[in-house]
Structures are given as structure tokens and as C-alpha cells.
Design an enzyme around this catalytic site. Structure first.
Site, PDB file in Angstrom:
ATOM      1  N   LYS A 285      -1.715 -20.658  49.495  1.00 32.88           N
ATOM      2  CA  LYS A 285      -0.967 -20.451  50.831  1.00 32.88           C
ATOM      3  C   LYS A 285      -0.696 -19.937  51.301  1.00 32.88           C
ATOM      4  O   LYS A 285      -1.265 -19.865  52.881  1.00 32.88           O
ATOM      5  CB  LYS A 285       0.182 -21.203  50.407  1.00 32.88           C
ATOM      6  CG  LYS A 285       1.214 -22.631  50.452  1.00 32.88           C
ATOM      7  CD  LYS A 285       0.626 -23.792  50.593  1.00 32.88           C
ATOM      8  CE  LYS A 285      -0.725 -23.942  50.480  1.00 32.88           C
ATOM      9  NZ  LYS A 285      -1.041 -25.302  50.095  1.00 32.88           N
TER      10      LYS A 285
ATOM     11  N   ARG B 131      -8.538 -32.593  60.755  1.00 39.13           N
ATOM     12  CA  ARG B 131      -9.945 -32.553  59.901  1.00 39.13           C
ATOM     13  C   ARG B 131     -11.791 -31.603  60.774  1.00 39.13           C
ATOM     14  O   ARG B 131     -12.723 -31.412  60.166  1.00 39.13           O
ATOM     15  CB  ARG B 131     -11.005 -34.321  60.245  1.00 39.13           C
ATOM     16  CG  ARG B 131     -10.272 -34.887  59.773  1.00 39.13           C
ATOM     17  CD  ARG B 131     -10.999 -36.597  60.177  1.00 39.13           C
ATOM     18  NE  ARG B 131     -12.252 -36.706  59.055  1.00 39.13           N
ATOM     19  CZ  ARG B 131     -11.782 -37.142  58.152  1.00 39.13           C
ATOM     20  NH1 ARG B 131     -10.723 -37.105  57.355  1.00 39.13           N
ATOM     21  NH2 ARG B 131     -13.100 -36.981  57.357  1.00 39.13           N
TER      22      ARG B 131
ATOM     23  N   LYS C 288      -8.895 -30.122  56.826  1.00 39.10           N
ATOM     24  CA  LYS C 288      -7.872 -31.315  56.206  1.00 39.10           C
ATOM     25  C   LYS C 288      -8.853 -32.233  54.761  1.00 39.10           C
ATOM     26  O   LYS C 288      -8.660 -31.288  53.645  1.00 39.10           O
ATOM     27  CB  LYS C 288      -7.200 -31.182  56.716  1.00 39.10           C
ATOM     28  CG  LYS C 288      -6.341 -32.129  55.659  1.00 39.10           C
ATOM     29  CD  LYS C 288      -4.594 -32.009  55.542  1.00 39.10           C
ATOM     30  CE  LYS C 288      -3.639 -32.432  54.212  1.00 39.10           C
ATOM     31  NZ  LYS C 288      -3.433 -31.426  53.712  1.00 39.10           N
TER      32      LYS C 288
ATOM     33  N   ASN D  81     -20.159 -37.981  61.562  1.00 42.47           N
ATOM     34  CA  ASN D  81     -18.861 -36.715  60.673  1.00 42.47           C
ATOM     35  C   ASN D  81     -20.128 -37.263  59.397  1.00 42.47           C
ATOM     36  O   ASN D  81     -20.148 -38.039  59.621  1.00 42.47           O
ATOM     37  CB  ASN D  81     -17.767 -37.532  60.593  1.00 42.47           C
ATOM     38  CG  ASN D  81     -16.971 -36.548  59.073  1.00 42.47           C
ATOM     39  OD1 ASN D  81     -16.625 -37.269  58.615  1.00 42.47           O
ATOM     40  ND2 ASN D  81     -17.415 -35.501  59.293  1.00 42.47           N
ATOM     41  N   GLY D  82     -20.438 -35.430  58.739  1.00 44.92           N
ATOM     42  CA  GLY D  82     -21.256 -35.582  57.879  1.00 44.92           C
ATOM     43  C   GLY D  82     -21.905 -34.893  58.167  1.00 44.92           C
ATOM     44  O   GLY D  82     -22.435 -33.963  59.119  1.00 44.92           O
TER      45      GLY D  82
ATOM     46  N   TRP E 108     -15.948 -30.086  63.320  1.00 43.59           N
ATOM     47  CA  TRP E 108     -15.773 -28.287  62.354  1.00 43.59           C
ATOM     48  C   TRP E 108     -16.840 -27.776  62.170  1.00 43.59           C
ATOM     49  O   TRP E 108     -18.178 -28.841  61.262  1.00 43.59           O
ATOM     50  CB  TRP E 108     -15.247 -29.045  61.019  1.00 43.59           C
ATOM     51  CG  TRP E 108     -14.825 -27.695  59.607  1.00 43.59           C
ATOM     52  CD1 TRP E 108     -13.762 -26.946  60.150  1.00 43.59           C
ATOM     53  CD2 TRP E 108     -16.128 -27.231  59.066  1.00 43.59           C
ATOM     54  NE1 TRP E 108     -13.936 -25.653  58.900  1.00 43.59           N
ATOM     55  CE2 TRP E 108     -15.025 -26.066  58.675  1.00 43.59           C
ATOM     56  CE3 TRP E 108     -16.924 -27.912  58.640  1.00 43.59           C
ATOM     57  CZ2 TRP E 108     -15.501 -25.420  57.650  1.00 43.59           C
ATOM     58  CZ3 TRP E 108     -17.226 -27.093  57.224  1.00 43.59           C
ATOM     59  CH2 TRP E 108     -16.541 -26.279  56.777  1.00 43.59           C
TER      60      TRP E 108
ATOM     61  N   HIS F 196      -6.021  -5.899  33.123  1.00 50.34           N
ATOM     62  CA  HIS F 196      -7.561  -6.307  33.282  1.00 50.34           C
ATOM     63  C   HIS F 196      -8.473  -5.911  35.216  1.00 50.34           C
ATOM     64  O   HIS F 196      -9.349  -6.594  35.113  1.00 50.34           O
ATOM     65  CB  HIS F 196      -8.451  -6.970  32.579  1.00 50.34           C
ATOM     66  CG  HIS F 196      -7.774  -7.295  30.962  1.00 50.34           C
ATOM     67  ND1 HIS F 196      -7.872  -6.386  30.155  1.00 50.34           N
ATOM     68  CD2 HIS F 196      -6.485  -7.694  30.807  1.00 50.34           C
ATOM     69  CE1 HIS F 196      -7.410  -6.176  29.476  1.00 50.34           C
ATOM     70  NE2 HIS F 196      -6.479  -7.252  28.908  1.00 50.34           N
TER      71      HIS F 196
ATOM     72  N   GLU G 240      -1.452 -20.957  43.722  1.00 49.58           N
ATOM     73  CA  GLU G 240      -1.211 -21.328  44.591  1.00 49.58           C
ATOM     74  C   GLU G 240      -0.300 -20.904  45.329  1.00 49.58           C
ATOM     75  O   GLU G 240      -0.488 -20.974  47.141  1.00 49.58           O
ATOM     76  CB  GLU G 240      -0.448 -23.456  44.115  1.00 49.58           C
ATOM     77  CG  GLU G 240      -0.098 -24.002  45.690  1.00 49.58           C
ATOM     78  CD  GLU G 240      -0.953 -24.319  45.749  1.00 49.58           C
ATOM     79  OE1 GLU G 240      -2.259 -24.294  45.919  1.00 49.58           O
ATOM     80  OE2 GLU G 240      -0.241 -25.290  47.377  1.00 49.58           O
TER      81      GLU G 240
ATOM     82  N   CYS H  40     -15.178 -33.646  60.338  1.00 52.18           N
ATOM     83  CA  CYS H  40     -14.646 -33.995  61.836  1.00 52.18           C
ATOM     84  C   CYS H  40     -14.142 -34.879  61.998  1.00 52.18           C
ATOM     85  O   CYS H  40     -14.405 -35.717  60.657  1.00 52.18           O
ATOM     86  CB  CYS H  40     -16.238 -33.661  61.933  1.00 52.18           C
ATOM     87  SG  CYS H  40     -17.330 -32.504  62.244  1.00 52.18           S
TER      88      CYS H  40
ATOM     89  N   GLU I  22      -4.303 -18.846  52.858  1.00 47.22           N
ATOM     90  CA  GLU I  22      -4.771 -19.976  54.233  1.00 47.22           C
ATOM     91  C   GLU I  22      -4.421 -19.959  55.563  1.00 47.22           C
ATOM     92  O   GLU I  22      -4.552 -20.573  56.134  1.00 47.22           O
ATOM     93  CB  GLU I  22      -4.549 -21.940  53.494  1.00 47.22           C
ATOM     94  CG  GLU I  22      -5.519 -22.283  52.577  1.00 47.22           C
ATOM     95  CD  GLU I  22      -4.685 -23.327  51.682  1.00 47.22           C
ATOM     96  OE1 GLU I  22      -5.112 -24.296  51.629  1.00 47.22           O
ATOM     97  OE2 GLU I  22      -3.615 -23.397  52.014  1.00 47.22           O
TER      98      GLU I  22
HETATM   99  C1  G6P Z   1      -9.721 -28.134  51.964  1.00 45.52           C
HETATM  100  C2  G6P Z   1      -7.704 -28.597  52.337  1.00 45.52           C
HETATM  101  C3  G6P Z   1      -6.798 -28.422  50.902  1.00 45.52           C
HETATM  102  C4  G6P Z   1      -7.339 -29.095  49.903  1.00 45.52           C
HETATM  103  C5  G6P Z   1      -8.831 -28.936  49.946  1.00 45.52           C
HETATM  104  C6  G6P Z   1      -8.764 -30.491  48.251  1.00 45.52           C
HETATM  105  O1  G6P Z   1      -9.448 -26.978  51.674  1.00 45.52           O
HETATM  106  O2  G6P Z   1      -7.509 -27.834  53.338  1.00 45.52           O
HETATM  107  O3  G6P Z   1      -5.729 -28.009  51.503  1.00 45.52           O
HETATM  108  O4  G6P Z   1      -6.360 -28.768  48.909  1.00 45.52           O
HETATM  109  O5  G6P Z   1      -9.663 -29.197  50.759  1.00 45.52           O
HETATM  110  O6  G6P Z   1      -9.084 -31.458  49.774  1.00 45.52           O
HETATM  111  P1  G6P Z   1      -8.434 -32.573  48.364  1.00 45.52           P
HETATM  112  O7  G6P Z   1      -7.974 -33.887  49.733  1.00 45.52           O
HETATM  113  O8  G6P Z   1      -9.513 -33.096  47.972  1.00 45.52           O
HETATM  114  O9  G6P Z   1      -7.061 -32.968  47.397  1.00 45.52           O
END
Ligand code: G6P
Length: 656
Positions: A531, A27, A651, A100-101, A74, A550, A527, A2, A534
Site C-alpha cells: 500500500k 484502468r 487498477k 484495450n489489450g 496505460w 536473514h 500488504e 486501458c 503504491e
Molecule cells: C493491480 C492493482 C492492484 C490489484 C492487482 C490484482 O496491480 O493495482 O490493486 O491488487 O492488480 O488485481 P485483481 O483485480 O486481480 O484483484
């Protein structure tokens, strides 16, 4: 999660709030709303869905006022509909709040307030706060907010306005980020700097249990017992242009392309002669010399950087290194030796709730805490014993790209820095390692020039699966191939599917991706898969190639795409063996290989090849990351996915 924003001044708050919210949409973007007050009259507008829906609504039914608050959500408590959107009103609509929280004791507070006659409109945890303020208000808004937050458990960043105080905005924070922007004749609050950067560069970072009272001309700060406190303002050095798209269609592709420059910046700042220098890294050499084990903690992409960090630090330091996701680490019975364990927390935002909680847990147990952070002044940065900033600039796209390679680079530098202290990295080795690192920005630029080749692979993939899907949907293989264009084939199949088959919604469900890598590129495989899922919603798994037998090998037939990360390395032959095993089962292989590798191009190995420039294996994750990011990006664009704001994600995950 948020984003919140607030304004008090002489201008119409609404465009400023909407502008701020647009840069906070990363956010959360389930719903959005604003409230503004004009001549003591509160007016609110909120809508489910993205900010643009609210913007449309405001065009038809404008709201105005020189004081206001806004929110982009969110959803945590209550589905993302209009009623649950913020702001939230008190019973008499004389107080309004954005939050937010998570208020953890919202249930008991709600029951109590209901018994006392308060009428709730939404299912959110937030609404209890505004009713609590209403209940506790005795003519002084600061007092009421402080009294309310003293009863709250959990996390909050709050913005509150009231018809009883048309010239006042009250803000408070605990465990969710909040800044105050200090202007001339106007002041702001926001979850993050980009939201207010167009208007002011002077900010105050609120700490936990601090409350700000904003009027047009003044910002007064208090603790939750209403005692005044003093804090310095900080000046933001970067400009708002770096938080804009600069002609690119998406933030993600802009940020992918920024990586060579980010690396250059890091290396310019951190390397002085034959030394790595971390200015203001407040952990002394004496303290670092006592360390005999290292624990890395992070979430998401930062966790993958941390996993690669383990390979890097192990090699350079010869110390036991452990790595864990924050959500696991914080609840484990961790082995931490006071003054001997170094915790390295990695976070782009510096606000991720689980990572922050892990940091606090480790500190409580006596660990020395270093952080690798991107956002300057973030909670994690401020609470660590020492912080190393990744200098990547604001990262806006939800899928992390430049922050990842900046985190990797920081691990290489940290390894060299600590290796010098521990005597495991000699002068000669430092020179060689720094020499290799210095080549990376140029090699990245070279690699990005080949982006069209990656796009071609992405297009071929989409084309191939459009046919496959059409074929499947039709249950009539031959019928579908009469179309020259796969899109037409697909459209035809879709039409049929609507009538007879509901499987279309499962698009790509049957065509997963498998990413395989070994050694330093095992994290690259994880990773790469992250990606892709996501931003394209295609199911993708990353695996250590040696583990393929396995389990994942059972998935292999002609449908999944297996991305094999196979640069020239000590494990190259092992990767070739894995590829053979995949091919023997009709698997489709996309190899990420070193330029000039003729072997891998042979049909017996690869259907598709994406090349990376030649580089020492140890540093190859920095180059491997780029085509994998591009591949996900172009597939997402091809599938018309919302690249920068994928569904359900945010994010900055500031709730547990
Ligand atoms: C969320 C974001 C990711 C990020 C992760 C950790 O899931 O979508 O892109 O890697 O949080 O966030 P940070 O700000 O701690 O790197």
C-alpha cells in the site's frame, strides 16, 4: 489495462465519452483521446497525460458528433505520447479504432501491411488492426472487422467507427473486458459498467470472440464467423453514486471508510442462522468432498489476501494449501490432480490477465475452480466452476482497500463453509467463529474513528524526515535547525540542493519502510508495504518478522521506519524480541498494537504506536489492515502524491 468507451445515438457523443472515460481512468491514465463523427466527418482529439489535459484541449477546440469512441491508455507498446494515444486512424482516415489489450503478432502484421503500402503513424500494436480493417474492407464493416480479428493473436477489446458507415459502431472482444450498454435510441460500449451507468442499467457482457454491431436503435451480436448470436441483457443493480466520491477528497479514503458497511453486507448475505450460505456457488458438496489439496492463485493485493487465506484455510480445514502469484503459477509445472485439486482464484476486477490464464490452465488440467471476485459478470467469475462475490461494490482507487478486507472475510466464511463439509469445523466452532466475525464491522468503525491518530503519526513521520532530509542536503546539521518550521527548512535546503546537489529527486530514497509481522499478520506486513509503495513511492518491504535476521536487519539504523505488527497473539513475545533487536540498532519503530497494551508503549519498544481494538488473533488481519491503509493514505496526502491514480499503475491489469 486501458479503458475504452463508445456511443451511438442522437446526443453529442463527446461529453458522454469524456464522462465514461473519467470513470475508466483507473484502468490507465498515460494519455487519452476521442474520435467523433458528425455528418460523415471524423474528427479526433488526443493528448498525452491525464484526461483533464484532453478536457482542456476540447474546451479550446471542441469536437462533436452523435457517434464516437474514446480511450484512456496505460502504455504497453510505444511511449505514452500524443501519436501513440488512441484512437488510431487508417491510412485514409476513413476508419478509426480504440483498443484495450495486446496484439501479439503485431510485428509480422505491421511488416506485411507496410510492404503492401500502409503508412503507420505510431509505434503501437493497435495500429495494425485499423490498417487490417482498411485492407479487408469491401463495403461491409462487420465482415471487415471479423476478417481482421480472425488474423489477430493476443487480447483485444475494440471499438471501430468508419466514415463509410456513419450510423454504425462495431465492437469486439477477446480476453479483454467489454460490455454493451443498451439504451433507448442510443447504445454504448465500455470496458466496465461505471462508464455507462449514468445512462443505462441494461448491459450485455460480451464473451470472447463475440462482435457487436451497434446502431442507434439496435444491438446485433455475432460470432467471428459473422453468424448471429443471441444473448440476454443483465440489469445492473447498484447505482452510479456508489462509483462517486460522495464528498470525500479521494476514492481511496472513501473506500477505506466503507469497510465496516461492506463487512456488514457480506455477513448479512452469507450467514443464515448458524450456517454460511453461498447462493449460486455451483460446486456441489459431492465434488468438494473429493478435494484433497487447495491451490490459491492471485496477484497484488488479492495475492496477499490469498496468502492470509492459506493460514485461514489450513487452520480450519487441515488440508495442504498452497498459494502462488498468478504470473508464477501459470508457467509452473503445477501439480494438479483431476477432481482432487481445488483452485481458488482471487481477483477484485475478475479480469487480471495472469489470474485468468492461471484459471484456464488449471481448468484444462482438471482442477475444480472456485473464484473470489468483486466484479459481477467479469471473465474470471464467468469462467469459474463456482464464484463467490465479495460484495464490496465498485472499487475505484487503484490501491485496493475494501476489496482486500472483503476477500479476507470471504476466506473466513469459505473456511467455515468447507470445514462443515469436511467435518473439521463443528457446530460449536462455527458458532464461535461466526460470533467473532460478527464483531468485526463494529470494531472497524471504532478503529476508523481513531483516524486522526494515524494522521498524526503520518505527519510526524513527514516532519521528521523533512528535517532529516534538509539536514542531509545541507551537509550542515546545525544550520538547518534554526528554522522553526520543517517545511521552511526543507525549502531552504532545496534551494541549496538545486545549486549544489541533485539528490533531492531521491526524496525518501534513503528512508525506506520495513513492515514486519508473524503468522496471520505476515500477509498484513506484505500488504502494508505494498500500500505504501503504491501510493507514496517510498520504498517499502514486507517481511516475516522471524526472517528479519536473514537480511533486512542489515538495513536498520536510525533512518528506516520499522512498522511492527504486534497485536496480542501467540507470537506477541516473539515480536517483542524482534523489536528489541531493532531498538538495539537504533531502529525507529512504529507498533501496531492492541488497545491498552502498556508494555509496547514503553520507549524501549516504540517511537509511535497505533492501536487496534481487541480481537481474536485469528481475525486480527481484518483490523490491522485499516490503520496501515490510513497510514499510507495520509503519508501520500502529506507528500502531495496522486492518491487515486499513482504513477505507472493501473487498477485492472488485463495484459500479461
Ligand atoms: C493491480 C492493482 C492492484 C490489484 C492487482 C490484482 O496491480 O493495482 O490493486 O491488487 O492488480 O488485481 P485483481 O483485480 O486481480 O484483484
Amino acid at each position: 489495462m486501458c479503458g475504452i468507451v463508445g456511443y451511438i445515438g442522437k446526443k453529442n457523443a463527446v461529453p458522454i465519452l469524456m464522462d465514461g472515460l473519467s470513470s475508466l481512468e483507473y484502468r490507465g491514465y498515460d494519455s487519452a483521446g476521442i474520435a467523433a463523427m458528425d455528418k460523415g466527418q471524423l474528427c479526433m482529439s488526443k493528448r498525452a497525460g491525464k484526461l483533464k489535459i484532453l478536457a482542456e484541449c476540447l474546451k479550446k477546440n471542441p469536437v462533436k458528433g452523435a457517434i464516437g469512441i474514446g480511450h484512456t491508455r496505460w502504455a504497453t507498446h510505444g511511449e505514452p505520447n500524443e501519436i501513440n494515444s488512441h484512437p488510431h486512424y487508417s491510412c485514409k482516415s476513413d476508419f478509426v479504432i480504440v483498443h484495450n489489450g495486446i496484439i501479439e503478432n503485431h510485428h509480422e502484421l505491421r511488416e506485411k501491411l507496410k510492404k503492401e503500402g500502409h503508412k503507420f503513424r505510431s509505434q503501437t500494436d493497435t495500429e495494425v488492426v485499423v490498417h487490417l480493417i482498411e485492407k479487408l474492407y469491401k463495403g461491409n464493416l462487420l465482415k471487415a472487422v471479423c476478417a481482421a480479428i480472425r488474423q489477430l493473436h493476443g487480447s483485444f477489446a475494440l471499438g471501430v467507427i468508419s466514415t463509410h458507415h456513419p450510423d454504425m459502431l462495431v465492437a469486439a472482444r477477446k480476453d479483454s473486458p467489454l460490455i454493451v450498454g443498451v439504451g433507448k435510441g442510443e447504445n454504448y460500449i465500455a470496458s466496465d459498467v461505471p462508464a455507462i451507468l449514468k445512462y443505462t442499467r441494461e448491459v450485455i457482457y460480451l464473451d470472447n470472440n463475440e462482435v457487436a454491431v451497434l446502431t442507434r436503435d439496435k444491438v446485433a451480436l455475432y460470432n467471428t464467423k459473422e453468424a448471429p448470436i443471441k444473448k440476454k441483457t443483465a440489469k445492473i443493480k447498484w447505482d452510479s453514486a456508489s462509483a462517486e466520491k460522495a464528498g470525500y477528497p479521494h476514492f481511496m479514503i472513501k473506500e477505506i471508510n466503507e469497510q465496516p458497511q461492506v463487512l456488514k453486507t457480506i455477513l448479512n448475505h452469507r450467514i443464515k442462522g448458524n450456517r454460511v450460505v453461498f447462493e449460486k456457488f455451483n460446486i456441489s458438496e459431492a465434488k468438494l468432498k473429493k478435494i484433497n489439496n487447495i491451490q490459491i492463485v492471485a496477484c497484488g493485493t488479492a495475492y496477499h489476501a490469498g496468502l492470509c487465506g492459506k493460514y485461514i484455510l489450513e487452520k480450519l480445514l487441515r488440508l495442504p494449501i498452497n498459494v502462488d502469484t498468478s504470473s508464477e503459477f501459470r508457467y509452473r509445472d503445477q501439480i494438479i490432480t483431476k477432481g482432487r485439486t481445488l483452485i481458488i482464484v482471487v481477483s477484485q476486477s475478475g479480469e487480471t490477465a495472469d489470474t485468468l490464464a492461471s484459471l484456464r490452465e488449471a481448468k484444462k488440467k482438471g482442477a475444480v475452480v472456485a473464484s473470489i471476485c468483486n466484479v459481477v459478470g467479469s471473465s474470471i467469475a464467468r469462467e469459474s466452476d463456482g464464484v463467490i462475490y465479495t460484495l464490496a461494490g465498485p472499487e475505484i482507487a487503484v490501491a485496493s482497500t475494501k476489496a482486500y478486507t472483503a476477500q479476507l472475510t470471504t476466506f473466513y466464511l469459505l473456511g467455515i463453509y468447507l470445514g462443515r463439509i469436511y467435518g473439521t469445523v463443528s457446530d460449536k466452532a462455527t458458532k464461535k467463529l461466526l460470533g467473532e466475525l460478527a464483531k468485526v464491522p463494529g470494531l472497524m468503525t471504532q478503529s476508523l474513528k481513531e483516524h486522526k491518530k494515524v494522521k498524526k503519526v503520518a505527519d510526524q513521520y513527514i516532519r521528521r524526515y523533512d528535517y532529516r532530509l534538509a539536514e542531509q542536503l545541507m551537509f550542515l546539521g546545525d544550520e538547518i535547525w534554526r528554522f522553526k518550521d520543517p517545511k521552511k527548512a526543507l525549502a531552504f535546503a532545496q534551494q541549496c540542493a538545486k545549486k549544489s546537489h541533485s539528490a533531492y529527486g531521491k526524496r525518501f530514497g534513503d528512508f525506506p519502510f520495513l513492515y514486519l509481522g508473524r503468522n496471520v499478520n505476515y500477509p498484513s506486513a506484505l500488504e502494508g508495504a505494498l500500500k505504501l509503495k503504491e501510493i507514496t513511492y517510498i520504498s517499502a518491504e514486507g517481511y516475516a518478522a522471524g526472517e528479519m535476521k536473514h537480511g533486512p536487519i542489515a538495513l536498520i539504523d536510525e533512518f528506516p521506519l520499522v512498522v511492527c505488527i504486534t497485536p496480542q497473539s501467540a507470537v506477541y513475545e516473539k515480536m517483542l524480541s524482534n523489536i528489541k533487536e531493532i531498538r538495539a540498532r537504533k531502529g525507529v519503530v512504529l507498533s501496531v498494537a492492541t488497545e491498552g497494551d502498556k508494555e509496547i508503549r514503553k520507549k524501549e519498544y516504540s517511537d509511535y504506536v497505533i492501536e487496534i481494538p481487541k480481537i481474536d488473533e485469528f481475525f486480527s488481519p481484518l483490523l490491522v489492515a485499516l490503520p496501515l491503509q490510513l497510514l499510507s493514505y495520509y503519508i501520500a496526502v502529506g507528500l502531495k502524491c496522486d492518491v487515486d491514480q499513482p504513477r505507472n499503475l493501473a487498477k485492472s491489469v488485463t495484459v500479461e
